[in-house]
Design a protein around this motif. Structure first.
Motif, PDB file in Angstrom:
ATOM      1  N   ASN A  62       0.865  -1.176   0.000  1.00 52.03           N
ATOM      2  CA  ASN A  62       0.000   0.000   0.000  1.00 52.03           C
ATOM      3  C   ASN A  62       0.898   1.221   0.000  1.00 52.03           C
ATOM      4  O   ASN A  62       1.719   1.394   0.917  1.00 52.03           O
ATOM      5  CB  ASN A  62      -0.910   0.028   1.229  1.00 52.03           C
ATOM      6  N   GLY A  66      -3.736   2.945   4.761  1.00 53.01           N
ATOM      7  CA  GLY A  66      -3.874   1.517   4.973  1.00 53.01           C
ATOM      8  C   GLY A  66      -2.789   0.894   5.829  1.00 53.01           C
ATOM      9  O   GLY A  66      -2.582  -0.321   5.789  1.00 53.01           O
ATOM     10  N   LEU A  69      -4.220  -1.763   8.022  1.00 52.85           N
ATOM     11  CA  LEU A  69      -4.541  -2.972   7.272  1.00 52.85           C
ATOM     12  C   LEU A  69      -3.295  -3.834   7.082  1.00 52.85           C
ATOM     13  O   LEU A  69      -3.326  -5.055   7.272  1.00 52.85           O
ATOM     14  CB  LEU A  69      -5.134  -2.596   5.913  1.00 52.85           C
ATOM     15  N   CYS A 251      -8.862  -7.973   7.755  1.00 51.64           N
ATOM     16  CA  CYS A 251      -8.465  -7.960   6.344  1.00 51.64           C
ATOM     17  C   CYS A 251      -9.478  -8.685   5.462  1.00 51.64           C
ATOM     18  O   CYS A 251      -9.307  -8.735   4.237  1.00 51.64           O
ATOM     19  CB  CYS A 251      -7.099  -8.619   6.160  1.00 51.64           C
TER      20      CYS A 251
END
Length: 495
Positions: A62, A66, A69, A251
């Protein structure tokens, strides 16, 4: 008996990877670990590993946001869940093909570049949305006024944009005597490989003409057509996945059962046998791209703007309105399909009916607001080409005109009840300045049609287009979206 993944028991019905994850190699570096990629390309790659002795693994990157994440993905050993939700049942799969993850804010720019430049990296793939290509949507050329591009051109060895990363990584490979990687675009952009190639080559030419020549000669940029409805993640979805899996998965992602991937078979350093998971390799992706962009994505945008204005939060809710359902089908068959040039034997009516069924799936909570995002980047691909076709043919473009009018009414920033709309678009400041100048008045139509980054002059300055969009826009002001859409239902259908 329960099974264990990342040291946590999961429910028996979850399909776990049945291959040795330790044998996977990060041959793919993917930019954009978003919802769509997780439910599409990564899932295809996972199924190839399940169906063969494939060692193709993915390093997820990314570039913007994010971080949480990525941290969550690492905490669960790079495993995550995909829930394929049909009308009657849900299949839950644990994806194991992700081998590692990187983020420039967490690991540094050089770590990302070194992974892209690693000898084993054969493909750099992307799901970065239209705006990530930093291309002028009207011309397809590099937008040199883009802030990220200006920053990267000033300091190309420490890039921020995906294009800057790709060019610098290719420079490192060339300088080290390594073969190049394939650049694989997986975004909903017509001829996405051509767009990626154009912006990469133009950027490279501005920093190193010899590098530009090397990329031109050595690197391949296959185009792809991707299709799967993957709604944005919500708290409700996370709760449902936790119940299905037996443990929470930040996720995880839910999607429809349908999936499609058509890929131009042009890879300079090898590729997974994605056909083992249902992908189709072809010589020319363009007809399939146009079919999907116009019939699926074009009608999706139509439903998003006019559905949101009518107060429908989800696409399935708009499809529960008989008028929206009929008009969406008519748009596909009368507005979009005639503009296509498909291979012999393609059944467009069957495709349209399949799309209607997919849009109607009540298990998917696909937000109209989500699909309405980035309209300035989508309309040039989804509505303008078919509108131009009808202008050339002298045929009706009623649906495109109303779709564009719906977008114009949406970007005003105020819905039909007077509530503020959170308009997400890379051109939002320019567009809302125009809307603010005119207010909710039909005079805004020619002003917005004059924005040539979205509408070429042959469309935006055409008097028939201005009149048709103005009529539709005025109807939205006078009668609202539901009544305006219902007026497009043929009388025999309405009866």
């Amino acid at each position: 008996m329960t099974k264990n993944i990342a040291n946590t028991a999961v429910n028996d019905h979850v399909s776990l990877p049945d291959y040795k994850r330790s044998t996977l190699v990060s041959r793919i570096v993917h930019l954009g670990f978003g919802a769509f990629h997780r439910a599409h390309q990564a899932l295809f790659t996972d199924e190839v590993a399940r169906n063969s002795n494939s060692d193709w693994g993915i390093c997820e990157v990314n570039l913007f946001g994010g971080e949480e994440l990525v941290a969550s993905l690492r905490a669960q050993d790079h495993l995550y869940t995909v829930a394929e939700k049909g009308g009657d049942n849900t299949l839950v799969k644990m994806i194991g093909v992700v081998t590692e993850s990187l983020h420039p804010e967490m690991d540094g720019v050089d770590a990302v570049l070194e992974k892209m430049a690693a000898p084993e990296t054969a493909i750099v793939s992307m799901t970065i949305t239209e705006k990530g290509y930093c291309a002028d949507p009207a011309t397809g050329t590099l937008d040199k006024s883009n802030g990220l591009i200006m920053t990267d051109l000033a300091n190309p060895t420490s890039p921020r944009s995906a294009i800057g990363y790709i060019v610098q990584a290719l420079r490192l490979r060339r300088d080290r005597g390594l073969q190049p990687f394939t650049v694989l675009s997986c975004d909903n952009i017509q001829e996405n490989g051509h767009v990626a190639k154009a912006v990469v080559l133009e950027f490279a030419g501005l920093v190193d003409v010899e590098l530009q020549q090397w990329i031109q000669e050595q690197v391949t940029f296959p185009s792809t057509m991707v299709d799967r409805i993957v709604p944005a993640a919500t708290e409700e979805m996370f709760t449902e996945i936790a119940e299905l899996v037996g443990v929470s998965d930040p996720c995880g992602i839910a999607c429809e059962p349908f999936r499609q991937w058509v890929i131009e078979d042009n890879f300079v350093a090898g590729r997974p046998n994605w056909n083992l998971a249902g992908a189709e390799f072809v010589e020319d992706v363009r007809p399939y791209e146009e079919m999907k962009l116009r019939m699926l994505n074009g009608s999706h945008s139509f439903l998003a703007y006019l559905g949101y204005l009518a107060g429908y939060p989800f696409i399935s809710a708009t499809m529960a309105d008989p008028a929206y359902k009929q008009v969406a089908f008519d748009m596909m068959m009368k507005g979009q399909a005639p503009s296509l040039n498909m291979p012999e034997g393609t059944d467009l009516e069957n495709y349209a009916r399949l799309l209607i069924d997919r849009f109607t799936n009540p298990s998917l909570k696909h937000q109209t607001w989500q699909i309405a995002m980035d309209g300035s980047q989508k309309i040039p691909q989804r509505l303008v080409p078919s509108l131009q076709y009808h202008l050339n043919q002298g045929s009706a473009f009623t649906w495109q005109a109303l779709g564009i009018a719906g977008w114009m009414r949406y970007i005003s920033g105020q819905d039909e009840s007077g509530k503020a709309i959170d308009v997400c678009d890379p051109m939002v400041n320019e567009l809302q300045a125009i809307c603010d100048e005119h207010g909710l008045n039909v005079s805004v139509v020619p002003a917005l049609l004059a924005v040539e980054k979205i509408f070429p002059a042959s469309v935006g300055q055409n008097s028939m287009v201005i009149d048709a969009v103005s009529t539709a826009y005025q109807s939205l002001l006078d009668h609202g979206a539901r009544t305006t859409v219902a007026a497009l239902v043929p009388k025999q259908e309405a009866a």
